[in-house]
Design an enzyme around this catalytic site. Sequence first.
Site, short mmCIF file in Angstrom:
data_model
loop_
_atom_site.label_atom_id
_atom_site.label_comp_id
_atom_site.label_asym_id
_atom_site.label_seq_id
_atom_site.Cartn_x
_atom_site.Cartn_y
_atom_site.Cartn_z
N LYS A 1 53.35 24.28 -38.12
CA LYS A 1 52.13 23.65 -38.63
C LYS A 1 52.27 23.24 -40.09
O LYS A 1 52.77 24.00 -40.92
CB LYS A 1 50.96 24.62 -38.48
CG LYS A 1 49.63 24.05 -38.88
CD LYS A 1 48.54 25.09 -38.68
CE LYS A 1 47.20 24.49 -39.01
NZ LYS A 1 46.12 25.46 -38.81
N ARG B 1 43.84 30.43 -40.03
CA ARG B 1 43.11 31.36 -39.18
C ARG B 1 43.56 32.81 -39.38
O ARG B 1 42.91 33.59 -40.03
CB ARG B 1 43.25 30.97 -37.71
CG ARG B 1 42.26 31.71 -36.80
CD ARG B 1 42.35 31.25 -35.36
NE ARG B 1 41.18 31.71 -34.61
CZ ARG B 1 41.02 31.49 -33.30
NH1 ARG B 1 41.94 30.83 -32.62
NH2 ARG B 1 39.94 31.93 -32.69
N ASP C 1 57.09 32.53 -39.74
CA ASP C 1 55.73 32.54 -39.21
C ASP C 1 55.33 33.99 -38.98
O ASP C 1 55.98 34.71 -38.21
CB ASP C 1 55.70 31.75 -37.89
CG ASP C 1 54.31 31.68 -37.27
OD1 ASP C 1 53.35 32.13 -37.91
OD2 ASP C 1 54.20 31.19 -36.13
N ILE C 2 54.29 34.44 -39.68
CA ILE C 2 53.80 35.81 -39.51
C ILE C 2 52.36 35.73 -39.00
O ILE C 2 51.49 35.16 -39.67
CB ILE C 2 53.85 36.61 -40.83
CG1 ILE C 2 55.25 36.50 -41.46
CG2 ILE C 2 53.49 38.07 -40.58
CD1 ILE C 2 55.36 37.12 -42.84
N ASP C 3 52.14 36.28 -37.81
CA ASP C 3 50.85 36.15 -37.13
C ASP C 3 50.22 37.53 -36.97
O ASP C 3 50.87 38.48 -36.53
CB ASP C 3 51.06 35.50 -35.75
CG ASP C 3 49.77 35.01 -35.14
OD1 ASP C 3 48.84 35.83 -35.01
OD2 ASP C 3 49.69 33.82 -34.79
N GLU D 1 60.86 14.43 -38.21
CA GLU D 1 59.91 14.42 -37.09
C GLU D 1 58.57 15.01 -37.51
O GLU D 1 58.51 16.06 -38.14
CB GLU D 1 60.44 15.22 -35.90
CG GLU D 1 59.44 15.18 -34.74
CD GLU D 1 59.71 16.16 -33.60
OE1 GLU D 1 58.94 16.14 -32.62
OE2 GLU D 1 60.68 16.93 -33.69
#
Length: 391
Positions: free
Chosen positions: A289, A162, A109-111, A44
């Site tokens: 992403k 970002r 995922d590390i934000d 997908e």
Amino acid sequence: METFDPTELPELLKLYYRRLFPYSQYYRWLNYGGVIKNYFQHREFSFTLKDDIYIRYQSFNNQSDLEKEMQKMNPYKIDIGAVYSHRPNQHNTVKLGAFQAQEKELVFDIDMTDYDDVRRCCSSADICPKCWTLMTMAIRIIDRALKEDFGFKHRLWVYSGRRGVHCWVCDESVRKLSSAVRSGIVEYLSLVKGGQDVKKKVHLSEKIHPFIRKSINIINKYFEEYALSFQKSHSSLQRWEHLKKAASKCQNNIKNDKYGPWLEWEIMLQYCFPRLDINVSKGINHLLKSPFSVHPKTGRISVPIDLHKLDQFDPFTVPTISFICHELDAISTNEDKKEEKEAESDIKHRIRDYKKTSLAPYVKVFEDFLENLDKSRKGELLKKSDLQKDF
């Protein structure tokens, strides 16, 4: 570096997807050597278009189909999902309950926003070189554990474009892991616990796990410089020395019930230990992403990170779509005319194009990762072949 203007994005994306996106390497990655039938066809993809139009359950027959659709849709964002039991673009035709997510890379995922309670320089979506050290430490800690504690070989780290980083663990055995096992892995890698109202989020016991000790060793290499980067004043240095002395006193007093003997370690871990989005990692059908997607707010490309040069990685020098497109425009007219005369395929032409821009070194990092994947796959096939000969 050239300032990114979001109003130019629609036109820039057309050029990017037509001449700069590394389709052949991208397909090579997600096709995994074509060893498993319909593996790419059952994958997908989701596209986010202009004005936040979101399209899920996209799937493609081959590289050519993917290219055509991306050049037609020019997505603002690309997400990659699971490999399903059926083609995702036909999910509405499948009997209810039969359409199931079967495999996917283990992802992390590390934000930076998850560190807002301990950041002193920035907040929300903003980042600076000071707080980016938190991402460097997070990558070092998680990557060491994935490699040494779990034995995972193929780990692709990617800058989000970002304020964060993503990791894709691509080993064949890992892609088959159940949601329960993924949850167990991310639980093992999690230490900072508690919401906004909880002040003390790290609690160490008498038996310190080797994973925590090794993580502290990594943090130690960065912590003092990171802590003192906010104020290089004499008073700041005094405060840090005072804090270390107070922590040492607590460490010498095992019976101190209020703090325990590891206060200094708990402080360091609360400030610097990786903060993972658990839901992203445990769900097989969760989308993440894609590498080489463009961040629509910053214009920066979501590029692979070279772990050999991790301490030198600077998110502010990652090329924007406007910068690489203008680099391409700067190619001399003579060179363009020369290329028009050459009887070469569009794909070869596109490869030459990205190599003329600041995107080239990041694609090289991706190619090195794919090379190791290919070697590992060929090695496994040889092992299976030898075993069959033995019988």
